[in-house]
Design an enzyme around this catalytic site. Structure first.
Site, mmCIF file in Angstrom:
data_model
loop_
_atom_site.group_PDB
_atom_site.id
_atom_site.type_symbol
_atom_site.label_atom_id
_atom_site.label_comp_id
_atom_site.label_asym_id
_atom_site.label_seq_id
_atom_site.Cartn_x
_atom_site.Cartn_y
_atom_site.Cartn_z
ATOM 1 N N TYR A 82 0.837 -1.307 0.029
ATOM 2 C CA TYR A 82 -0.071 -0.160 0.100
ATOM 3 C C TYR A 82 0.807 1.310 -0.001
ATOM 4 C CZ TYR A 82 -4.481 2.431 0.554
ATOM 5 O OH TYR A 82 -5.559 3.289 0.188
ATOM 6 N N LYS A 87 -3.305 8.812 2.432
ATOM 7 C CA LYS A 87 -4.545 8.386 3.356
ATOM 8 C C LYS A 87 -4.271 9.056 4.673
ATOM 9 C CE LYS A 87 -7.175 6.141 0.183
ATOM 10 N NZ LYS A 87 -8.043 7.041 -0.419
#
Ligand SMILES: NC(=O)c1ccc[n+]([C@@H]2O[C@H](COP(=O)([O-])OP(=O)(O)OC[C@H]3O[C@@H](n4cnc5c(N)ncnc54)[C@H](O)[C@@H]3O)[C@@H](O)[C@H]2O)c1
Length: 255
Positions: free
Chosen positions: A155, A162
């Site tokens: 990720y 995020k």
């Protein structure tokens, strides 16, 4: 109907698997009027029929890397609506190269691109939206992922983006609150979509969550959309600055 008479502007539909598409359908089902954007010409032929099927009042191009595109959305929208009650920001992007291996190989360009499209775009949209949002108990909602808080394989830079997005939600909530605008995020569990397909090993994450989450299943776009209805309706009139998990409870598990 929970959104009767509300005007909702939706960013982030690419196809019928998009989380934003499930949100658009749920909002329509609750009586909202919609305006829908698409990221560029290549996506128009896919998004336009979807938007038309929900009687979208406006269907507008918006590549969020362009300030002019973002400004254009609100100037066009001003011709059909006197205000906006709901903004959905369901946009993220990182080059595929950044979503494999470890974060140590992140490039300067890949980092900037991911932050621009996945984080700045929310600020840029809110800046232009404020004149149409203020004074009407409006709500803005973005989509995050648990990779903001914990480490997930591959990720990488998107986890950093995020985290910045979730911090932006808190700062925006404080800044927009005096105008009666609430700002929240849903942190969704993993769902098979176009964006997710860019994350190397995504299936492994899906399988793990299905096995370990308290609900013993993965969430669907519709699970997320129902929570979005709540957060953008007057039912959530006292809720702002929140990161609301819709992940089958996965985030509460220690081991
Ligand atoms: N699918 C998941 O597992 C998952 C989990 C948690 C959070 N999210 C988040 O949900 C949001 C929506 O993703 P999704 O899973 O529905 O996938 P998706 O691919 O359907 O949606 C991503 C959207 O971003 C848009 N986009 C990318 N670059 C853009 C640009 N330059 N200008 C304008 N739009 C641009 C795409 O057009 C697309 O509509 C993203 O923020 C994603 O990170 C997804």
């Amino acid at each position: 109907m929970l959104l009767q008479g509300k005007k909702a502007l939706i960013f982030g539909i690419a196809n019928e698997k998009s989380i934003a598409w499930a949100i658009a359908r749920a909002f329509h089902g609750q009586g909202a009027e919609l305006a829908i954007t698409y990221a560029g010409e290549a996506l128009e032929k896919r998004v336009r029929p979807l938007a038309e099927s929900l009687n979208s009042k406006a269907i507008l191009p918006c590549n969020v890397t362009s300030d002019d595109d973002i400004k254009g959305v609100f100037s066009e929208l001003g011709k059909v609506w006197d205000g906006v009650d709901i903004i959905i920001h369901s946009i993220a992007f990182a080059n595929k190269d950044e979503l494999k291996g470890t974060i140590i190989n992140t490039s300067r360009e890949g980092f900037a691109n991911a932050m621009d499209i996945s984080v700045y775009s929310f600020l840029g949209i809110m800046k232009e939206a404020m004149p149409m949002l203020q004074g009407r108990n409006a709500a803005a909602l973005t989509l995050s992922y648990y990779g903001a808080v914990k480490v997930f394989p591959s990720y990488n830079v998107m986890g950093v983006a995020k985290a910045a997005l979730e911090a932006s939600v808190r700062y925006l909530a404080e800044a927009a609150g005096p105008e009666g605008v609430r700002v929240n995020a849903i942190s969704a569990g993993p769902i098979r979509t176009l964006a997710a397909s860019g994350v190397n090993g995504f299936t492994q994450i899906l399988n793990h969550v299905e096995e370990k989450a308290p609900l013993r299943r993965n969430v669907t776009q519709e699970d997320v959309a129902r929570a979005a209805v709540y957060l953008c309706s007057d039912m959530a009139s006292g809720v702002s600055g929140e990161i609301h998990y819709v992940d089958g409870g996965y985030n509460v598990i220690g081991i």
